[in-house]
Design a protein around this motif. Structure first.
Motif, PDB file in Angstrom:
ATOM      1  N   PHE A  71       0.858  -1.175   0.000  1.00  0.00           N
ATOM      2  CA  PHE A  71       0.000   0.000   0.000  1.00  0.00           C
ATOM      3  C   PHE A  71       0.898   1.229   0.000  1.00  0.00           C
ATOM      4  O   PHE A  71       2.120   1.120   0.184  1.00  0.00           O
ATOM      5  CB  PHE A  71      -0.900   0.015   1.242  1.00  0.00           C
ATOM      6  N   ARG A  72       0.318   2.385  -0.203  1.00  0.00           N
ATOM      7  CA  ARG A  72       1.091   3.625  -0.101  1.00  0.00           C
ATOM      8  C   ARG A  72       1.110   4.100   1.347  1.00  0.00           C
ATOM      9  O   ARG A  72       0.171   3.856   2.103  1.00  0.00           O
ATOM     10  CB  ARG A  72       0.507   4.708  -1.011  1.00  0.00           C
ATOM     11  N   LEU A  73       2.168   4.822   1.715  1.00  0.00           N
ATOM     12  CA  LEU A  73       2.317   5.309   3.077  1.00  0.00           C
ATOM     13  C   LEU A  73       1.927   6.773   3.221  1.00  0.00           C
ATOM     14  O   LEU A  73       1.892   7.288   4.342  1.00  0.00           O
ATOM     15  CB  LEU A  73       3.768   5.123   3.550  1.00  0.00           C
ATOM     16  N   SER A  74       1.639   7.442   2.126  1.00  0.00           N
ATOM     17  CA  SER A  74       1.301   8.857   2.161  1.00  0.00           C
ATOM     18  C   SER A  74      -0.202   9.058   2.037  1.00  0.00           C
ATOM     19  O   SER A  74      -0.874   8.357   1.275  1.00  0.00           O
ATOM     20  CB  SER A  74       2.009   9.586   1.015  1.00  0.00           C
ATOM     21  N   LYS A  75      -0.726  10.018   2.778  1.00  0.00           N
ATOM     22  CA  LYS A  75      -2.142  10.367   2.642  1.00  0.00           C
ATOM     23  C   LYS A  75      -2.375  11.262   1.433  1.00  0.00           C
ATOM     24  O   LYS A  75      -3.431  11.209   0.799  1.00  0.00           O
ATOM     25  CB  LYS A  75      -2.630  11.091   3.902  1.00  0.00           C
ATOM     26  N   ARG A  76      -1.403  12.102   1.097  1.00  0.00           N
ATOM     27  CA  ARG A  76      -1.614  13.094   0.047  1.00  0.00           C
ATOM     28  C   ARG A  76      -1.347  12.552  -1.352  1.00  0.00           C
ATOM     29  O   ARG A  76      -2.056  12.874  -2.292  1.00  0.00           O
ATOM     30  CB  ARG A  76      -0.725  14.310   0.322  1.00  0.00           C
ATOM     31  N   PRO A 244       1.592   8.607  11.449  1.00  0.00           N
ATOM     32  CA  PRO A 244       2.367   8.643  10.201  1.00  0.00           C
ATOM     33  C   PRO A 244       2.418   7.288   9.525  1.00  0.00           C
ATOM     34  O   PRO A 244       2.522   6.244  10.184  1.00  0.00           O
ATOM     35  CB  PRO A 244       3.763   9.102  10.646  1.00  0.00           C
ATOM     36  N   GLY A 245       2.343   7.285   8.191  1.00  0.00           N
ATOM     37  CA  GLY A 245       2.387   6.027   7.456  1.00  0.00           C
ATOM     38  C   GLY A 245       3.676   5.261   7.675  1.00  0.00           C
ATOM     39  O   GLY A 245       3.668   4.037   7.800  1.00  0.00           O
ATOM     40  N   ILE A 246       4.797   5.967   7.741  1.00  0.00           N
ATOM     41  CA  ILE A 246       6.070   5.293   7.955  1.00  0.00           C
ATOM     42  C   ILE A 246       6.108   4.644   9.336  1.00  0.00           C
ATOM     43  O   ILE A 246       6.702   3.587   9.528  1.00  0.00           O
ATOM     44  CB  ILE A 246       7.263   6.275   7.776  1.00  0.00           C
ATOM     45  N   GLY A 247       5.436   5.259  10.318  1.00  0.00           N
ATOM     46  CA  GLY A 247       5.361   4.664  11.650  1.00  0.00           C
ATOM     47  C   GLY A 247       4.592   3.357  11.644  1.00  0.00           C
ATOM     48  O   GLY A 247       4.987   2.392  12.304  1.00  0.00           O
ATOM     49  N   ARG A 248       3.513   3.317  10.882  1.00  0.00           N
ATOM     50  CA  ARG A 248       2.737   2.079  10.772  1.00  0.00           C
ATOM     51  C   ARG A 248       3.553   0.973  10.082  1.00  0.00           C
ATOM     52  O   ARG A 248       3.512  -0.187  10.486  1.00  0.00           O
ATOM     53  CB  ARG A 248       1.443   2.333   9.988  1.00  0.00           C
ATOM     54  N   TYR A 249       4.276   1.351   9.039  1.00  0.00           N
ATOM     55  CA  TYR A 249       5.113   0.359   8.366  1.00  0.00           C
ATOM     56  C   TYR A 249       6.202  -0.157   9.307  1.00  0.00           C
ATOM     57  O   TYR A 249       6.472  -1.365   9.361  1.00  0.00           O
ATOM     58  CB  TYR A 249       5.747   0.952   7.108  1.00  0.00           C
ATOM     59  N   LEU A 250       6.818   0.727  10.070  1.00  0.00           N
ATOM     60  CA  LEU A 250       7.874   0.312  11.001  1.00  0.00           C
ATOM     61  C   LEU A 250       7.325  -0.633  12.067  1.00  0.00           C
ATOM     62  O   LEU A 250       7.994  -1.590  12.460  1.00  0.00           O
ATOM     63  CB  LEU A 250       8.517   1.535  11.651  1.00  0.00           C
ATOM     64  N   TYR A 251       6.102  -0.376  12.550  1.00  0.00           N
ATOM     65  CA  TYR A 251       5.535  -1.283  13.554  1.00  0.00           C
ATOM     66  C   TYR A 251       5.312  -2.666  12.965  1.00  0.00           C
ATOM     67  O   TYR A 251       5.650  -3.689  13.579  1.00  0.00           O
ATOM     68  CB  TYR A 251       4.210  -0.759  14.119  1.00  0.00           C
ATOM     69  N   ARG A 252       4.741  -2.757  11.769  1.00  0.00           N
ATOM     70  CA  ARG A 252       4.470  -4.059  11.153  1.00  0.00           C
ATOM     71  C   ARG A 252       5.781  -4.804  10.895  1.00  0.00           C
ATOM     72  O   ARG A 252       5.856  -6.016  11.083  1.00  0.00           O
ATOM     73  CB  ARG A 252       3.682  -3.886   9.849  1.00  0.00           C
ATOM     74  N   TYR A 271      14.036   1.132   3.199  1.00  0.00           N
ATOM     75  CA  TYR A 271      13.633   2.071   2.142  1.00  0.00           C
ATOM     76  C   TYR A 271      13.069   1.314   0.938  1.00  0.00           C
ATOM     77  O   TYR A 271      12.004   1.657   0.402  1.00  0.00           O
ATOM     78  CB  TYR A 271      14.840   2.910   1.744  1.00  0.00           C
ATOM     79  N   GLU A 272      13.758   0.262   0.520  1.00  0.00           N
ATOM     80  CA  GLU A 272      13.313  -0.505  -0.641  1.00  0.00           C
ATOM     81  C   GLU A 272      11.995  -1.217  -0.385  1.00  0.00           C
ATOM     82  O   GLU A 272      11.172  -1.357  -1.297  1.00  0.00           O
ATOM     83  CB  GLU A 272      14.397  -1.522  -1.026  1.00  0.00           C
ATOM     84  N   ARG A 273      11.762  -1.683   0.836  1.00  0.00           N
ATOM     85  CA  ARG A 273      10.536  -2.423   1.155  1.00  0.00           C
ATOM     86  C   ARG A 273       9.357  -1.506   1.501  1.00  0.00           C
ATOM     87  O   ARG A 273       8.239  -1.978   1.660  1.00  0.00           O
ATOM     88  CB  ARG A 273      10.800  -3.362   2.334  1.00  0.00           C
ATOM     89  N   SER A 274       9.615  -0.209   1.655  1.00  0.00           N
ATOM     90  CA  SER A 274       8.541   0.719   2.033  1.00  0.00           C
ATOM     91  C   SER A 274       7.747   1.228   0.838  1.00  0.00           C
ATOM     92  O   SER A 274       6.661   1.783   1.010  1.00  0.00           O
ATOM     93  CB  SER A 274       9.136   1.920   2.777  1.00  0.00           C
ATOM     94  N   GLY A 275       8.300   1.076  -0.380  1.00  0.00           N
ATOM     95  CA  GLY A 275       7.633   1.606  -1.560  1.00  0.00           C
ATOM     96  C   GLY A 275       7.685   3.112  -1.656  1.00  0.00           C
ATOM     97  O   GLY A 275       6.904   3.721  -2.401  1.00  0.00           O
ATOM     98  N   SER A 276       8.575   3.746  -0.931  1.00  0.00           N
ATOM     99  CA  SER A 276       8.659   5.205  -0.910  1.00  0.00           C
ATOM    100  C   SER A 276       9.021   5.758  -2.278  1.00  0.00           C
ATOM    101  O   SER A 276       9.837   5.187  -3.001  1.00  0.00           O
ATOM    102  CB  SER A 276       9.711   5.639   0.120  1.00  0.00           C
TER     103      SER A 276
END
Length: 340
Positions: A71-76, A244-252, A271-276
């Motif tokens: 999924f994407r990590l950004s709301k905007r 924050p989306g990055i915070g949710r990804y870090l928790y998972r 970075y590579e696994r976050s899809g940023s």
């Protein structure tokens, strides 16, 4: 007793220590914040006598997808029509967005609800206290909002249908290779939406949703219902308060790779696994911001140098000194490399 045994078979129980809760920034790339957790909605801890208890079940997630952002990590940044490609040791994963935009990590809360419902239903079924669940899930809107720890009112009803659209139109393609019995390499590819189908009935005069029906995708159903040993992990209830989306990804990621102990991952691999879509330099800046805030449920985040660059050290807050020493002396260093 049988139900307790079945739950132990399906999942690891999370610690229940409450985390501090305060208002946080709207997006993962916004300005300074004192906490990654937003405030819980009013009445969050109270049962609603007119709401079925589905919202009150434990939150679960599929372990197989917790170290990759599907999924994407950004709301905007809606990212319509985009594709994220993740290279794995034995294949790859592709996340393809529909014209309305890619499903967000907040939309994925609905998928967590589906996984949690199936796990709870299977626990009851194996214990002889219920029917085997089907792929159809019919929650009320209040159940969804309660489960995801979101306030009622405002645009929540309108946003629900938009989230279902994005989940249905965001597809997941998984390609794996393995050696067959005859020594030939077998390639297996499968693709499906994050959500198979949905139906929403609402009142035309005011748009208020009357009922919701969702068809859980077959890949989730197979993992939870048909697998001999489902790889399901319990998620801390304060996960839904991480803003924050990055915070949710870090928790998972932490829940999957560190569990009750300790793990290390390189900044580059995260970075590579976050899809940023941002630069690695900017991602490192945001990651260090989360390390400085350091209030994820269950886990402590620190940084240390590694052989190939900076490393994120993830440690369970309740891990014993003996457990941590054993991990440092054991296989922990191996996580500096590609884990798959």
């Amino acid at each position: 007793m049988a139900l307790c045994a079945q739950r132990k078979h399906l999942e690891d129980a999370p610690p229940t220590t409450p985390m501090p809760q305060c208002q946080s920034s709207e997006d993962h790339d916004s300005g300074p914040s004192a906490s990654m957790l937003r405030a819980a909605p009013a009445g969050d801890a109270q049962r609603d006598l007119f709401t079925p208890p589905m919202w009150d079940i434990s939150t679960r997630d599929s372990r197989s997808m917790m170290d990759v952002a599907v999924f994407r990590l950004s709301k905007r940044d809606k990212r319509p029509g985009e594709t994220i490609h993740y290279a794995l040791a034995d294949g790859y994963i592709e996340v393809k967005a529909g014209p309305d935009g890619m499903a967000s990590v907040w939309d994925y809360d609905i998928i967590l609800m589906a996984i949690s419902y199936l796990t709870e239903a299977m626990n009851r079924y194996r214990d002889g206290r219920g029917e085997k669940p089907t792929r159809l899930l019919r929650p009320s809107v209040m159940e969804i909002l309660k489960f995801c720890r979101r306030p009622s009112g405002g645009r929540q009803y309108e946003e629900l249908e938009n989230a279902l659209d994005r989940l249905k139109n965001t597809s997941l393609k998984i390609v794996r290779t393995r050696k067959g019995r005859n020594g030939r390499v077998i390639r297996m590819a499968e693709g499906e939406g994050l959500l198979s189908n949905y139906r929403v009935l609402s009142y035309a005069e005011n748009g208020v949703v009357a009922s919701v029906e969702m068809e859980i995708p077959s890949w989730i159903y197979r993992e939870v219902v048909e697998a001999q040993q489902p790889e399901i992990l319990t998620v801390h209830p304060d996960y839904f308060l991480i803003e924050p989306g990055i915070g949710r990804y870090l928790y998972r990621l932490a829940r999957r790779v560190a569990g009750r102990g300790r793990a290390r991952w390189s900044f580059k691999l995260i970075y590579e696994r976050s899809g940023s879509t941002g630069t690695f330099k900017e991602f490192c800046r945001m990651l260090r911001k989360q390390i400085q805030i350091n209030d994820l449920p269950e886990y402590v985040l620190t940084e240390e140098p590694g052989k190939t660059g900076p490393m994120l050290v993830i440690m369970n807050r309740e891990a014993s000194p003996d457990e941590l020493i054993a991990m440092v002396e054991g296989d922990d260093v191996g996580l500096e490399l590609e884990p798959d």
